[in-house]
Design a protein around this motif. Structure first.
Motif, PDB file in Angstrom:
ATOM      1  N   CYS A  55      13.143  68.556  60.432  1.00 13.31           N
ATOM      2  CA  CYS A  55      12.547  68.262  61.555  1.00 13.31           C
ATOM      3  C   CYS A  55      13.939  69.468  62.366  1.00 13.31           C
ATOM      4  O   CYS A  55      14.889  69.676  62.611  1.00 13.31           O
ATOM      5  CB  CYS A  55      13.206  66.998  62.486  1.00 13.31           C
TER       6      CYS A  55
ATOM      7  N   CYS B 213      14.944  69.714  66.207  1.00 11.52           N
ATOM      8  CA  CYS B 213      15.832  69.357  66.638  1.00 11.52           C
ATOM      9  C   CYS B 213      17.053  68.981  66.767  1.00 11.52           C
ATOM     10  O   CYS B 213      17.742  68.850  67.338  1.00 11.52           O
ATOM     11  CB  CYS B 213      15.313  67.655  67.130  1.00 11.52           C
TER      12      CYS B 213
ATOM     13  N   ALA C 181      18.861  66.689  60.860  1.00 10.55           N
ATOM     14  CA  ALA C 181      17.544  66.296  61.297  1.00 10.55           C
ATOM     15  C   ALA C 181      16.856  65.975  60.399  1.00 10.55           C
ATOM     16  O   ALA C 181      16.097  66.794  59.853  1.00 10.55           O
ATOM     17  CB  ALA C 181      16.765  66.155  62.369  1.00 10.55           C
TER      18      ALA C 181
ATOM     19  N   CYS D  69      11.233  61.558  62.713  1.00 11.29           N
ATOM     20  CA  CYS D  69      12.363  62.250  62.937  1.00 11.29           C
ATOM     21  C   CYS D  69      12.960  60.924  62.348  1.00 11.29           C
ATOM     22  O   CYS D  69      12.886  59.585  63.686  1.00 11.29           O
ATOM     23  CB  CYS D  69      12.228  63.501  63.949  1.00 11.29           C
TER      24      CYS D  69
ATOM     25  N   CYS E 105      14.090  61.165  69.707  1.00 12.34           N
ATOM     26  CA  CYS E 105      13.573  63.028  69.238  1.00 12.34           C
ATOM     27  C   CYS E 105      11.877  62.817  69.559  1.00 12.34           C
ATOM     28  O   CYS E 105      11.173  61.965  69.303  1.00 12.34           O
ATOM     29  CB  CYS E 105      13.723  63.278  67.555  1.00 12.34           C
TER      30      CYS E 105
ATOM     31  N   ASN F 113       9.749  63.909  67.999  1.00 11.34           N
ATOM     32  CA  ASN F 113       8.445  63.649  66.879  1.00 11.34           C
ATOM     33  C   ASN F 113       8.786  62.620  66.588  1.00 11.34           C
ATOM     34  O   ASN F 113       8.912  61.906  64.859  1.00 11.34           O
ATOM     35  CB  ASN F 113       9.163  63.907  65.449  1.00 11.34           C
TER      36      ASN F 113
HETATM   37 ZN   LIG Z   1      13.712  64.914  65.539  1.00 10.10          ZN
END
Ligand SMILES: [Zn+2]
Ligand SMILES: [Zn+2]
Length: 162
Positions: A111, A113, A117, A137, A142, A144
């Motif tokens: 991810c 972020c 992640a 995530c 996050c 996501n």
């Molecule tokens: Zn994330």
């Protein structure tokens, strides 16, 4: 953005869709997960734990010094979670496991972020198929951190050029 709103410690929204984003026709149809499986084929839907009237996905989490279980909403775009035990920390990553057999959930992609992640995949069929899976995530808070179909993740990743 309200992340730890509502009235209690038990249910926290993981994130919220940006306000004012036009919804496509597709997004108006809410996708509800009725079956979800660990990589070994255990069904992780917990009929005892409902979020907004729908049985959620039971997931075990672990990070250094903390472990517990939470229930993820089975409704697409619903960011509520129930914490059964342990505590989640905003911005902190947890490894996610099957609550029944203890196997770790597979990771689809990173991810964006945080450097470490991951987008964790949960299959919707007993035999894991990334085209028939959801992904989210593993960092609390996050945006996501919600259930989205893995095909979308793959598309986003391609658009971003990873
Ligand atoms: Zn994330
Ligand atoms: Zn399992």
């Amino acid at each position: 953005m309200k992340r730890f709103g509502k009235d209690g410690k038990l249910i926290i929204p993981l994130g919220q869709r940006k306000k004012g984003t036009p919804e496509s026709e597709e997004e108006k149809v809410r996708y509800v997960i009725t079956d979800a499986y660990c990589p070994n084929g255990c069904n992780i839907i917990d009929k005892e734990q409902k979020i907004n009237g729908v049985a959620g996905l039971r997931i075990r989490f672990m990070r250094p010094g903390m472990e517990g279980e939470f229930i993820l909403s089975a409704i697409e775009g619903d960011f509520d979670k129930i914490i059964l035990s342990g505590e989640l920390e905003d911005g902190v990553k947890d490894e996610l496991y099957c609550p029944h057999c203890g196997v770790i959930f597979g990771k689809l992609v990173n991810c964006s972020c945080k450097p470490d992640a991951d987008m964790v995949a949960v299959g919707l069929t007993p035999q894991l198929d990334f085209n028939n899976a959801i992904s989210f995530c593993n960092v609390t808070g996050c945006s996501n951190g919600t259930s989205i179909k893995s095909g979308d993740v793959i598309r986003h990743v391609r658009l971003r050029g990873y």
